[in-house]
Scaffold this active site. Structure first.
Site, PDB file in Angstrom:
ATOM      1  N   GLY A 166       0.721  -1.224   0.105  1.00 12.67           N
ATOM      2  CA  GLY A 166       0.120   0.013  -0.066  1.00 12.67           C
ATOM      3  C   GLY A 166       0.788   1.095  -0.047  1.00 12.67           C
ATOM      4  N   CYS A 189     -11.003   1.637   9.418  1.00 13.77           N
ATOM      5  CA  CYS A 189     -10.386   1.418   8.122  1.00 13.77           C
ATOM      6  C   CYS A 189      -9.127   0.301   8.184  1.00 13.77           C
ATOM      7  CB  CYS A 189      -9.635   2.958   7.886  1.00 13.77           C
ATOM      8  SG  CYS A 189      -8.741   3.184   6.254  1.00 13.77           S
ATOM      9  N   SER A 248       5.784   4.616   3.490  1.00 16.21           N
ATOM     10  CA  SER A 248       5.258   3.639   2.379  1.00 16.21           C
ATOM     11  C   SER A 248       6.355   3.514   1.447  1.00 16.21           C
ATOM     12  CB  SER A 248       3.896   3.693   1.984  1.00 16.21           C
ATOM     13  OG  SER A 248       3.942   5.106   1.206  1.00 16.21           O
ATOM     14  N   CYS A 269      -7.775  11.115   7.448  1.00 22.94           N
ATOM     15  CA  CYS A 269      -7.426  11.307   6.074  1.00 22.94           C
ATOM     16  C   CYS A 269      -8.529  12.389   5.544  1.00 22.94           C
ATOM     17  CB  CYS A 269      -7.208  10.394   5.188  1.00 22.94           C
ATOM     18  SG  CYS A 269      -8.527   9.155   4.967  1.00 22.94           S
TER      19      CYS A 269
END
Length: 341
Positions: free
Chosen positions: A9, A95, A16, A189
Site C-alpha cells: 500500500g 479503516c 510507504s 484523512c
C-alpha cells in the site's frame, strides 16, 4: 527461483516509499497500490503522481484502487453515525480492519499475491502484532481490530525502524529527497481541520441545548451536543459555578450534555463489545490495556463472555470515551481489543 510476490500500500509518503524499497531489496516481486478512499480528487492526483514516480524509479507496477464506496460505508458513515449517537469513533481502527487489511488484502488475492505490506510502525510474526521499536510512532493500537486470520499475510518492515532513520534513508536517494521532508499527513484523512466540519455537511450541529448536572437539573446551555466529547471543559455554561466543569456524558436524544467536576470523570471499570482476540482460549485473564492511543498501558483484569466483556483497571482513568477502543497487551504483544461501551 521465482521471487515471492507482495502488494504494498503506497500513499506517496516517506514511510510507504521506504517500505517498498526495503521489500524490493529483500528480493520481493513488488506491486504497488494506491488506495482512493475519499473524494478529494486534487489530493489523490498529487499523491498518485508521487507513487508513480517511486514506481518508475524502482521499475515496479503501481495501480490505483478505488475503494471510495467501501470507505464511505465502513469508515466515513461509521464516523458520522457514531458522533450522532453521542459517542467517540475511531475511524483509523475501522479503516485498518475493513479497508487496508480487508479490501486491500482481497485485492491482493485477486492478483494472485499472498502477502500485503504497508508503512505502519508495528511488528507482526504472522500470529500476533507487537509494538514498534519507535514508541513515538507505534501504531499497534490502530491495528488491534484487524482479523486474526489476516495476520499471516502481513509484513511491516518499519516495525524495527525509528522514524528519523526512515527520513534519513530517503534523503540519501536523490529522486526521493522531497518525500523525506514533506509534511506528515493528518491522522484522519478526511478531516482537514475539525471533525465538526465533516458533521455539519450532514446535519445541523448548532442546535442550542441544555447543560444538566448529574441529578438532571438544568444548569446552563451549550451550542449543540455534537461539539462535545467526554472530558471537554469549555464551550458551555454552568450558572454560578466556581470550579471547572467537564462533560461527563452526552444525551443525543434530548440534545443535552451532563457536566460535573473532574473527579466525576474517574472510572476504574467498563464494558466492551466487538471483542477481537489474537490469543486463543481467553475468557478471564490479566493484561495491560490502553484506552486511548496516547496513553500508557494500565494493568487490568478482563472477563469475557463471547464478543463482550468487562474490564477492571488497577488504577482509575479520567475521561473514558465510549466508542473508543480498548487494546490489551502482554508486554509488547497485542492479544486483543474491544470497543468501550
Amino acid at each position: 527461483m521465482e521471487k515471492k510476490k507482495i502488494l504494498v500500500g503506497m500513499s506517496g509518503g516517506v514511510d510507504s516509499t521506504v517500505t517498498t524499497i526495503l521489500l524490493q531489496k529483500e528480493g520481493y516481486d513488488v506491486t504497488g497500490v494506491y488506495l482512493k478512499l475519499h473524494d478529494n480528487e486534487k489530493s489523490h492526483q498529487e499523491n498518485f503522481a508521487k507513487v508513480k514516480r517511486v514506481g518508475d524509479y524502482l521499475g515496479i507496477e503501481v495501480q490505483m484502487l478505488d475503494l471510495s464506496n467501501d470507505f464511505k460505508e465502513e469508515v466515513y458513515d461509521y464516523f458520522v453515525d457514531t458522533y450522532k449517537q453521542g459517542l467517540t469513533p475511531n475511524p483509523c481502527v475501522m479503516c485498518n480492519r475493513n479497508i487496508k487489511f480487508g479490501k486491500m488484502v482481497e485485492f491482493a488475492e485477486s492478483l494472485g499475491i499472498d502477502q500485503v505490506a504497508t508503512g505502519h510502525y508495528i511488528k507482526c510474526d504472522g500470529d500476533f502484532l507487537y509494538m514498534a521499536e519507535d514508541d513515538t510512532k507505534d501504531q499497534s493500537y490502530f491495528l488491534a481490530q484487524v482479523r486474526k486470520e489476516t495476520l499471516k499475510k502481513l509484513k511491516f518492515p518499519l516495525g524495527t525502524w525509528i522514524k528519523d532513520d526512515v527520513k534519513a534513508y530517503a534523503k540519501e536517494i536523490e529522486v526521493l529527497q522531497d518525500l523525506a521532508t514533506q509534511k506528515e499527513s493528518s491522522e484522519i484523512c478526511f478531516v482537514e481541520n475539525e471533525y465538526t466540519d465533516v458533521l455539519e455537511r450532514h446535519m445541523n450541529i448548532d442546535l442550542e441545548g441544555e447543560t444538566v448536572d448529574t441529578a438532571g437539573n438544568v444548569v446552563g446551555k451549550h451550542k449543540g451536543y455534537m461539539h462535545y466529547t467526554i472530558g471537554k471543559r469549555r464551550g458551555f455554561t454552568v450558572d454560578g459555578a466556581h470550579d471547572p466543569h467537564f462533560v461527563l456524558s452526552i444525551k443525543p436524544e434530548t440534545n443535552q450534555i451532563v457536566v460535573g467536576k473532574r473527579e466525576a470523570l474517574e472510572e476504574n471499570k467498563f464494558k466492551i463489545k466487538k471483542v477481537n482476540l489474537f490469543k486463543e482460549g481467553l475468557s478471564d485473564f490479566d493484561s495491560t490495556v490502553k484506552v486511548r492511543y496516547r496513553t500508557r498501558a494500565i494493568p487490568c483484569k478482563v472477563k469475557l463472555d463471547g464478543d463482550t466483556g468487562e474490564v477492571e483497571l488497577s488504577e482509575s482513568v479520567f475521561g473514558l470515551a465510549y466508542g473508543q477502543i480498548a487494546v490489551f497487551y502482554e508486554g509488547e504483544k497485542v492479544i486483543g481489543s474491544g470497543v468501550i461501551c
